[in-house]
Enzyme design. Sequence first.
Site, PDB file in Angstrom:
ATOM      1  N   LYS A  11      -4.837   0.950  25.579  1.00 34.88           N
ATOM      2  CA  LYS A  11      -4.743   2.293  24.971  1.00 34.88           C
ATOM      3  C   LYS A  11      -6.141   2.750  24.567  1.00 34.88           C
ATOM      4  O   LYS A  11      -7.020   1.924  24.296  1.00 34.88           O
ATOM      5  CB  LYS A  11      -3.813   2.294  23.750  1.00 34.88           C
ATOM      6  CG  LYS A  11      -4.264   1.447  22.540  1.00 34.88           C
ATOM      7  CD  LYS A  11      -5.224   2.126  21.600  1.00 34.88           C
ATOM      8  CE  LYS A  11      -5.689   1.211  20.478  1.00 34.88           C
ATOM      9  NZ  LYS A  11      -6.867   1.664  19.753  1.00 34.88           N
ATOM     10  N   ASP A 138      -0.431  -1.077  16.462  1.00 34.65           N
ATOM     11  CA  ASP A 138      -0.598  -0.403  17.751  1.00 34.65           C
ATOM     12  C   ASP A 138       0.498  -0.773  18.751  1.00 34.65           C
ATOM     13  O   ASP A 138       0.536  -0.227  19.862  1.00 34.65           O
ATOM     14  CB  ASP A 138      -1.950  -0.778  18.386  1.00 34.65           C
ATOM     15  CG  ASP A 138      -3.115  -0.099  17.696  1.00 34.65           C
ATOM     16  OD1 ASP A 138      -2.888   0.928  17.028  1.00 34.65           O
ATOM     17  OD2 ASP A 138      -4.248  -0.595  17.829  1.00 34.65           O
TER      18      ASP A 138
HETATM   19  O1  C5P Z   1      -1.373  -3.984  12.223  1.00 33.68           O
HETATM   20  P1  C5P Z   1      -2.557  -4.740  12.756  1.00 33.68           P
HETATM   21  O2  C5P Z   1      -2.460  -6.208  12.498  1.00 33.68           O
HETATM   22  O3  C5P Z   1      -2.883  -4.414  14.166  1.00 33.68           O
HETATM   23  O4  C5P Z   1      -3.843  -4.208  11.924  1.00 33.68           O
HETATM   24  C1  C5P Z   1      -5.066  -4.903  11.908  1.00 33.68           C
HETATM   25  C2  C5P Z   1      -5.854  -4.519  10.664  1.00 33.68           C
HETATM   26  O5  C5P Z   1      -6.317  -3.173  10.777  1.00 33.68           O
HETATM   27  C3  C5P Z   1      -5.059  -4.546   9.362  1.00 33.68           C
HETATM   28  O6  C5P Z   1      -5.071  -5.814   8.774  1.00 33.68           O
HETATM   29  C4  C5P Z   1      -5.797  -3.526   8.507  1.00 33.68           C
HETATM   30  O7  C5P Z   1      -6.940  -4.097   7.913  1.00 33.68           O
HETATM   31  C5  C5P Z   1      -6.261  -2.507   9.515  1.00 33.68           C
HETATM   32  N1  C5P Z   1      -5.341  -1.352   9.642  1.00 33.68           N
HETATM   33  C6  C5P Z   1      -5.210  -0.465   8.582  1.00 33.68           C
HETATM   34  N2  C5P Z   1      -4.374   0.610   8.710  1.00 33.68           N
HETATM   35  C7  C5P Z   1      -3.692   0.822   9.865  1.00 33.68           C
HETATM   36  C8  C5P Z   1      -3.817  -0.072  10.957  1.00 33.68           C
HETATM   37  C9  C5P Z   1      -4.658  -1.146  10.816  1.00 33.68           C
HETATM   38  O8  C5P Z   1      -5.840  -0.638   7.533  1.00 33.68           O
HETATM   39  N3  C5P Z   1      -2.905   1.892   9.949  1.00 33.68           N
END
Ligand code: C5P
Length: 285
Positions: A11, A138
């Site tokens: 993406k 994502d």
């Molecule tokens: O959800 P995921 O594990 O992919 O997110 C990775 C990191 O990115 C999270 O731990 C956070 O620090 C940050 N993040 C965030 N807000 C979001 C998506 C990601 O703060 N909406």
Amino acid sequence: MTTLCEHAYAKINLTLDVLGMREDGYHELKSVMQSISLCDEIEIDLGTNRPWKLSCTRQDIPVDETNLAWRAAKTFFDAFGTDPQGLEIRIVKRIPSEAGLGGGSADAGAVLRALNRHYGVPFSENALLQLAAKVGSDVPFCTLCGTAMAQGRGEMLRKLPPMPDCRIVICKPDFSASTPALYRALDSSVILRRPDNDKIEEALIAGDISAVSREICNVFDALLCKQYPQIDEIKKICISCGALASQLTGSGSAVISVVRTQEDADTIRNALENRNFAVFIAKPV
Ligand code: C5P
């Protein structure tokens, strides 16, 4: 034993705005996301009668239950309430890691799509996206694919008209930036420009690639440019070679550039490869 095969599309963020911190520690986002033809290949064996196993063609990727593809399969079978009697996932990796291209999320999305299709669509599109949200922010978009407006943590999706035909040149510098650290470092003093998501939506509806390109905007771009001068160098090369837009994707470190034709993309690829950057050319899918 049955084997399922699925493409796992990367993406890009055409826009990415961070609107504030949420109570759950995540950030509230608004982002136009687009899937591209750069992809991993996923194979899933069901009914292996052996313990779960995952393998990947690239050594730096975890091959245990922390891999998002494994977590997606586990989340699917927990919700479905059946046991596949052994499962093996094989990943042919092409999407660069720590690039802002959703490499791990793409694999997880492909696993969810493949399993849901194989079992006769036990989960509606919405229900599958809810499972995806448990795996990562994502993953819902990487399950849905196409063009969509993402809000919330990234899990609230609204489909948009497809990005007009073009080529996307992706340049991955050889450093990686930590996503949580970048979210923490982002405040209004480092945001030079915010996206206008209404305008990009209008441009998508009009099917106007020039207008879409003008609205490409990511709030992490200025922060990364400040920390890593290579980002600015890449963008300058791409713009001087005729890119309609050149911008960071996600929290980096890949830079995406939009051009009209394969010929334009090849020109940029040559210029970037002359400076020893890793380059990929893709189309919107
Ligand atoms: O959800 P995921 O594990 O992919 O997110 C990775 C990191 O990115 C999270 O731990 C956070 O620090 C940050 N993040 C965030 N807000 C979001 C998506 C990601 O703060 N909406």
